[in-house]
Design a protein around this motif. Structure first.
Motif, PDB file in Angstrom:
ATOM      1  N   ALA A  43      39.961  40.188  46.232  1.00 28.19           N
ATOM      2  CA  ALA A  43      39.757  41.280  45.269  1.00 28.19           C
ATOM      3  C   ALA A  43      40.187  42.618  45.866  1.00 28.19           C
ATOM      4  O   ALA A  43      40.745  43.466  45.161  1.00 28.19           O
ATOM      5  N   ALA A  44      39.953  42.793  47.160  1.00 29.56           N
ATOM      6  CA  ALA A  44      40.370  44.034  47.827  1.00 29.56           C
ATOM      7  C   ALA A  44      41.883  44.187  47.774  1.00 29.56           C
ATOM      8  O   ALA A  44      42.403  45.269  47.477  1.00 29.56           O
ATOM      9  N   LEU A  45      42.581  43.106  48.060  1.00 31.02           N
ATOM     10  CA  LEU A  45      44.045  43.148  48.029  1.00 31.02           C
ATOM     11  C   LEU A  45      44.546  43.369  46.607  1.00 31.02           C
ATOM     12  O   LEU A  45      45.476  44.151  46.378  1.00 31.02           O
ATOM     13  N   LEU A  46      43.924  42.707  45.651  1.00 29.41           N
ATOM     14  CA  LEU A  46      44.310  42.898  44.249  1.00 29.41           C
ATOM     15  C   LEU A  46      44.069  44.337  43.810  1.00 29.41           C
ATOM     16  O   LEU A  46      44.893  44.920  43.100  1.00 29.41           O
ATOM     17  N   ALA A  47      42.964  44.922  44.230  1.00 31.60           N
ATOM     18  CA  ALA A  47      42.673  46.311  43.863  1.00 31.60           C
ATOM     19  C   ALA A  47      43.723  47.260  44.431  1.00 31.60           C
ATOM     20  O   ALA A  47      44.058  48.268  43.810  1.00 31.60           O
ATOM     21  N   ALA A  48      44.263  46.914  45.589  1.00 31.83           N
ATOM     22  CA  ALA A  48      45.270  47.764  46.223  1.00 31.83           C
ATOM     23  C   ALA A  48      46.658  47.587  45.625  1.00 31.83           C
ATOM     24  O   ALA A  48      47.435  48.536  45.543  1.00 31.83           O
ATOM     25  N   ARG A  49      46.981  46.363  45.197  1.00 24.83           N
ATOM     26  CA  ARG A  49      48.360  46.065  44.798  1.00 24.83           C
ATOM     27  C   ARG A  49      48.598  45.781  43.324  1.00 24.83           C
ATOM     28  O   ARG A  49      49.717  45.917  42.852  1.00 24.83           O
ATOM     29  N   ALA A  50      47.597  45.291  42.638  1.00 28.09           N
ATOM     30  CA  ALA A  50      47.810  44.841  41.248  1.00 28.09           C
ATOM     31  C   ALA A  50      48.120  46.007  40.327  1.00 28.09           C
ATOM     32  O   ALA A  50      47.605  47.104  40.489  1.00 28.09           O
ATOM     33  N   ARG A  51      48.974  45.737  39.381  1.00 28.90           N
ATOM     34  CA  ARG A  51      49.309  46.709  38.337  1.00 28.90           C
ATOM     35  C   ARG A  51      48.822  46.135  37.016  1.00 28.90           C
ATOM     36  O   ARG A  51      49.102  44.963  36.713  1.00 28.90           O
ATOM     37  N   PRO A  52      48.115  46.928  36.238  1.00 27.48           N
ATOM     38  CA  PRO A  52      47.605  46.403  34.960  1.00 27.48           C
ATOM     39  C   PRO A  52      48.741  45.943  34.048  1.00 27.48           C
ATOM     40  O   PRO A  52      49.812  46.537  34.027  1.00 27.48           O
TER      41      PRO A  52
END
Length: 140
Positions: A43-52
């Motif tokens: 989740a930490a990595l997703l919060a840093a990299r994911a784009r909605p």
């Protein structure tokens, strides 16, 4: 790169879950906490990299599928932890036969390593590994 506060919060929660796993005497709790630690690191990595994305484009996907999409270099980790989700659910439901002590201990080590890999991929200094903390405690 400036990381969102959410990323740091998930990393802290991942480390807390890992500590809970190390301290847990119950095998099922140890396994479940280790798996949750890995999930929070993802989740930490997703919060840093994911784009909605627009909602209508894709059906809802779990964190492991998203991780493999957002960070292809983590696909093997994502598959590995996704494969343990059913065991975690059984362990959380109170099944004492869901996992063995060896599986729980191995997952603690795997979650520990995964957290360090995520930290490194975010440009952060990895935490002190569980194995090193345990060895230090035994020597002290």
């Amino acid at each position: 790169m400036m990381l969102p506060a959410t990323t740091h919060a998930y990393l802290m929660r991942s480390a807390e879950s890992l500590s809970e796993a190390v301290a847990a005497r119950d095998v099922a709790t140890r396994y479940a906490c280790a798996h949750v630690s890995a999930l929070r690191a993802a989740a930490a990595l997703l919060a840093a990299r994911a784009r909605p994305e627009p909602r209508r484009r894709r059906p809802q996907r779990n964190a492991w599928v998203l991780l493999a999409d957002v960070a292809p270099e983590m696909a093997e980790w994502a598959r590995f932890f996704a494969s343990g989700a059913a065991k975690r659910a059984a362990a959380e439901a109170g099944s004492h036969r869901a996992v063995t002590e060896r599986e729980a201990d191995d997952l603690v080590r795997d979650a520990d390593r995964f957290l360090a890999v995520v930290e490194q991929s975010l440009g952060l200094t990895p935490h002190v590994a569980v194995g090193e903390r345990l060895a230090g405690r035994a020597a002290g």
